[in-house]
Design an enzyme around this catalytic site. Structure first.
Site, mmCIF file in Angstrom:
data_model
loop_
_atom_site.group_PDB
_atom_site.id
_atom_site.type_symbol
_atom_site.label_atom_id
_atom_site.label_comp_id
_atom_site.label_asym_id
_atom_site.label_seq_id
_atom_site.Cartn_x
_atom_site.Cartn_y
_atom_site.Cartn_z
ATOM 1 N N LEU A 54 0.823 -1.206 0.000
ATOM 2 C CA LEU A 54 0.000 0.000 0.000
ATOM 3 C C LEU A 54 0.857 1.257 0.000
ATOM 4 O O LEU A 54 0.436 2.303 -0.521
ATOM 5 C CB LEU A 54 -0.954 -0.015 1.190
ATOM 6 C CG LEU A 54 -2.010 -1.126 1.128
ATOM 7 C CD1 LEU A 54 -2.891 -1.114 2.365
ATOM 8 C CD2 LEU A 54 -2.874 -0.998 -0.127
ATOM 9 N N SER A 59 2.497 5.867 -3.517
ATOM 10 C CA SER A 59 3.617 6.656 -4.053
ATOM 11 C C SER A 59 3.914 6.347 -5.516
ATOM 12 O O SER A 59 4.903 6.837 -6.060
ATOM 13 C CB SER A 59 4.877 6.387 -3.221
ATOM 14 O OG SER A 59 5.276 5.024 -3.310
ATOM 15 N N CYS A 157 5.708 -7.111 -21.319
ATOM 16 C CA CYS A 157 5.606 -5.679 -21.598
ATOM 17 C C CYS A 157 6.382 -5.258 -22.840
ATOM 18 O O CYS A 157 6.146 -4.172 -23.372
ATOM 19 C CB CYS A 157 6.110 -4.879 -20.403
ATOM 20 S SG CYS A 157 5.079 -5.034 -18.916
#
Length: 399
Positions: A54, A59, A157
């Site tokens: 978290l 951030s 990716c």
């Protein structure tokens, strides 16, 4: 034929053209607060592992991610994470639909007949079924049945540029035979249905420094691109980019640092904390390997990294910042990467193509463009191109 003043000395090497681009995100947005709510609903947010996840979530710099279903419906609210079978069935409906939307945008911009597409090159890492989803997309678009199809797997990716590389090789092969070729290349990832699996992986972790942070980074998206060789160009066709050169490489000693592995309960993401360092160190050598041939092919002998707009895959703030520092790039050169990361996060393989699509809406920009992405291996993919025209653009979203 050649268009827009291609150099005479390149006639022995017929140019390749990008003539259509399309990006499609689903309409539902997922902010950092939603992940906190999900963790609180199914897990202990006070555990050390979830406290760390978290903290990353808060951030990350991602304001919203796109979801194929609303937060309060579907897999996010089931008692147990979806199985790999359930993910497969879901992808073959929702993923195919999203991909078809992206493809229609790219094909519309190109403006030709769907029946004139000679090849498709597709990629995904969030579906592993056979026949591949590329067949379902081709059938839903109504492409011809004797289409040459290629489906890439295992590149994660890096897939958005891997399909560009594969398409370019197809086009070059057709050019050697003096035959027209038109490739529809597309990528789609549905990452949000796997978030519950990501969270279950965090709950089971034994080493806090190696927690799975994928649940804080990834969203859903699709992108498509139409490429043609010179023999396929007609007087009506208008190129967006001239594809000049491309390369890929595998970074030695990095095999276990990034992965996306099939488990009975879904896909298990592997992302080590060292990935940003490896990618930062890899981007400059790959760029410098491509630059001499790009200079020669474009008659721009004094080019360096500052003369390019960069369509960098937004893998995370550390990856973006590392590449920026390594190449001494300005924020303006990475403006599309930073905007897509902020507003939609990382959608794996289609994201670099979405960044490239976004870039052409953000002012006139630099004539030269370099795209780069990273994937399991660790692999780096890079493509260099030149702008040909500014085109009308249909914003991605729930269109």
């Amino acid at each position: 034929m050649t268009i827009n003043g291609a150099h005479n000395h390149l006639q022995a090497e017929p140019p390749l053209w990008i003539v259509g681009l399309g990006a499609q995100y689903p309409p539902y947005l997922f902010g950092p607060e939603k992940l906190e709510q999900m963790v609180a609903k199914f897990h202990d947010p006070e555990s050390a592992a979830f406290k760390k996840l978290l903290a990353v979530n808060r951030s990350s710099g991602i304001e919203t991610r796109a979801l194929v279903r609303p937060y309060d419906k579907g897999f996010t609210n089931l008692t147990n994470p979806p199985t790999i079978c359930e993910l497969d069935v879901f992808y073959r409906q929702a993923g195919v639909d999203l991909t078809v939307q992206a493809c229609r945008k790219a094909l519309k911009e190109w403006g030709g007949s769907y029946q004139d597409i000679t090849h498709t090159v597709a990629v995904t890492c969030t579906n592993a079924g056979n026949p591949g989803y590329d067949l379902l997309v081709a059938q839903k678009l109504g492409l011809r049945s004797n289409l040459d199809r290629i489906l890439l797997h295992g590149v994660g990716c890096a897939g958005g540029l891997a399909i560009i590389r594969a398409a370019a090789q197809i086009l070059n092969g057709a050019s050697l035979r003096r035959k027209p070729a038109r490739v529809l290349a597309f990528a789609c990832e549905l990452c949000s249905p796997n978030v519950r699996c990501d969270l279950a992986d965090v709950a089971a972790t034994r080493y806090i420094d190696e927690i799975n942070i994928a649940g804080a980074l990834f969203g859903d998206g699709a992108a498509a691109v139409v490429l043609c060789n010179d023999f396929a160009m007609t007087p009506e066709d208008q190129a967006i980019f001239r594809l000049v050169d491309w390369a890929n490489d595998t970074i030695p000693g990095t095999y276990g640092h990034m992965g996306f592995l099939t488990d009975p309960t879904g896909f298990r993401t592997v992302l080590s904390k060292d990935v940003p360092t490896f990618t930062k160190n890899a981007i400059k050598p790959t760029f410098e390997r491509l630059l001499p041939s790009f200079r020669e092919r474009t008659d721009q002998g004094e080019l360096d990294a500052l003369d390019f707009d960069w369509a960098l895959h937004p893998g995370g703030t550390a990856i973006i910042d590392g590449a920026q520092n390594s190449m001494n790039l300005s924020n303006d050169q990475l403006r599309a990467t930073k905007e897509i990361y902020r507003t939609r996060g990382n959608s794996s393989s289609p994201t670099v193509l979405i960044v490239l699509d976004k870039l052409r809406t953000m002012g006139t920009g630099r004539e030269n463009v370099v795209a780069a992405s990273f994937g399991p291996g660790l692999a780096i993919e890079m493509a260099m191109m030149q702008r040909v025209r500014c085109s009308s653009y249909e914003e991605f979203g729930d269109v």
